[in-house]
Design a protein around this motif. Structure first.
Motif, PDB file in Angstrom:
ATOM      1  N   ASN A  20       0.826  -1.216   0.000  1.00 36.00           N
ATOM      2  CA  ASN A  20       0.000   0.000   0.000  1.00 36.00           C
ATOM      3  C   ASN A  20       0.860   1.266   0.000  1.00 36.00           C
ATOM      4  O   ASN A  20       0.552   2.234  -0.701  1.00 36.00           O
ATOM      5  CB  ASN A  20      -0.943   0.020   1.209  1.00 36.00           C
ATOM      6  N   ALA A  21       1.925   1.260   0.776  1.00 34.77           N
ATOM      7  CA  ALA A  21       2.804   2.432   0.836  1.00 34.77           C
ATOM      8  C   ALA A  21       3.465   2.686  -0.522  1.00 34.77           C
ATOM      9  O   ALA A  21       3.556   3.828  -0.970  1.00 34.77           O
ATOM     10  CB  ALA A  21       3.855   2.249   1.930  1.00 34.77           C
ATOM     11  N   THR A  23       2.296   1.790  -3.466  1.00 34.25           N
ATOM     12  CA  THR A  23       1.250   2.249  -4.376  1.00 34.25           C
ATOM     13  C   THR A  23       0.963   3.732  -4.162  1.00 34.25           C
ATOM     14  O   THR A  23       0.817   4.497  -5.120  1.00 34.25           O
ATOM     15  CB  THR A  23      -0.032   1.410  -4.194  1.00 34.25           C
ATOM     16  N   ARG A  24       0.921   4.158  -2.899  1.00 31.04           N
ATOM     17  CA  ARG A  24       0.710   5.580  -2.600  1.00 31.04           C
ATOM     18  C   ARG A  24       1.847   6.440  -3.146  1.00 31.04           C
ATOM     19  O   ARG A  24       1.622   7.557  -3.617  1.00 31.04           O
ATOM     20  CB  ARG A  24       0.573   5.804  -1.090  1.00 31.04           C
ATOM     21  N   GLN A  25       3.071   5.930  -3.092  1.00 29.56           N
ATOM     22  CA  GLN A  25       4.212   6.673  -3.614  1.00 29.56           C
ATOM     23  C   GLN A  25       4.138   6.827  -5.141  1.00 29.56           C
ATOM     24  O   GLN A  25       4.609   7.828  -5.688  1.00 29.56           O
ATOM     25  CB  GLN A  25       5.536   5.977  -3.235  1.00 29.56           C
ATOM     26  N   ARG A  27       1.310   7.101  -6.884  1.00 24.90           N
ATOM     27  CA  ARG A  27       0.153   7.914  -7.300  1.00 24.90           C
ATOM     28  C   ARG A  27       0.503   9.238  -7.947  1.00 24.90           C
ATOM     29  O   ARG A  27       0.030   9.538  -9.043  1.00 24.90           O
ATOM     30  CB  ARG A  27      -0.813   8.108  -6.140  1.00 24.90           C
ATOM     31  N   TYR A  37      -2.248   2.541 -10.488  1.00 29.05           N
ATOM     32  CA  TYR A  37      -1.147   1.581 -10.363  1.00 29.05           C
ATOM     33  C   TYR A  37      -1.426   0.283 -11.131  1.00 29.05           C
ATOM     34  O   TYR A  37      -0.556  -0.183 -11.871  1.00 29.05           O
ATOM     35  CB  TYR A  37      -0.819   1.309  -8.887  1.00 29.05           C
TER      36      TYR A  37
END
Length: 140
Positions: A20-21, A23-25, A27, A37
């Motif tokens: 999750n981290a 994927t957030r990076q 975005r 993603y």
């Protein structure tokens, strides 16, 4: 192996949190291309090998057809790829990158390098982590 009784001791939670981290990076980097993603993953697979069947694309990305079909439809609507039937069997669809996707190829495939700059682990540690992740995936 010790007992995993609390959330912080769970391997699955640790892997989930890291995924999750990451994927957030991605975005903000993907926003410039109007990609999510999972759509990015599909494009990377097609940049490796274009003009493949949906089945082959699913095998490369590890997306099941229920996940892959909407991704391909959205990428087709954004004009990054097109689906075409093959003459031998109209039921089989091939996925082909468009000129629009090819125009951004170098920038898109460079995104992992851009993200790498923010990581503090060295190349050896990241290589080991990737190898261990793939080994775990084989076990599941």
């Amino acid at each position: 192996m010790k007992e995993n009784k609390i959330l912080g001791d769970q391997l699955c939670f640790s892997l989930y949190s890291v995924a999750n981290a990451l994927t957030r990076q991605y975005r903000p980097l993907l926003k410039d291309f109007d990609l999510t993603y999972p759509q990015f993953i599909v494009l990377l697979a097609l940049y490796e090998e274009d003009d493949i069947s949906l089945k082959e694309l699913g095998e490369k990305t590890l997306f099941d057809s229920g996940t892959l079909t909407p991704l391909v439809q959205k990428l087709e609507a954004k004009e990054f790829l097109k689906r075409v039937s093959i003459k031998e069997d109209e039921r089989v669809k091939k996925v082909i990158l468009t000129d629009k996707a090819l125009e951004i190829k170098e920038k898109v495939i460079d995104l992992p390098n851009q993200l790498r700059c923010s990581m503090h682990m060295n190349d050896e540690e990241l290589t080991m982590l990737r190898k261990l992740s793939l080994k775990l995936l084989e076990d599941l």
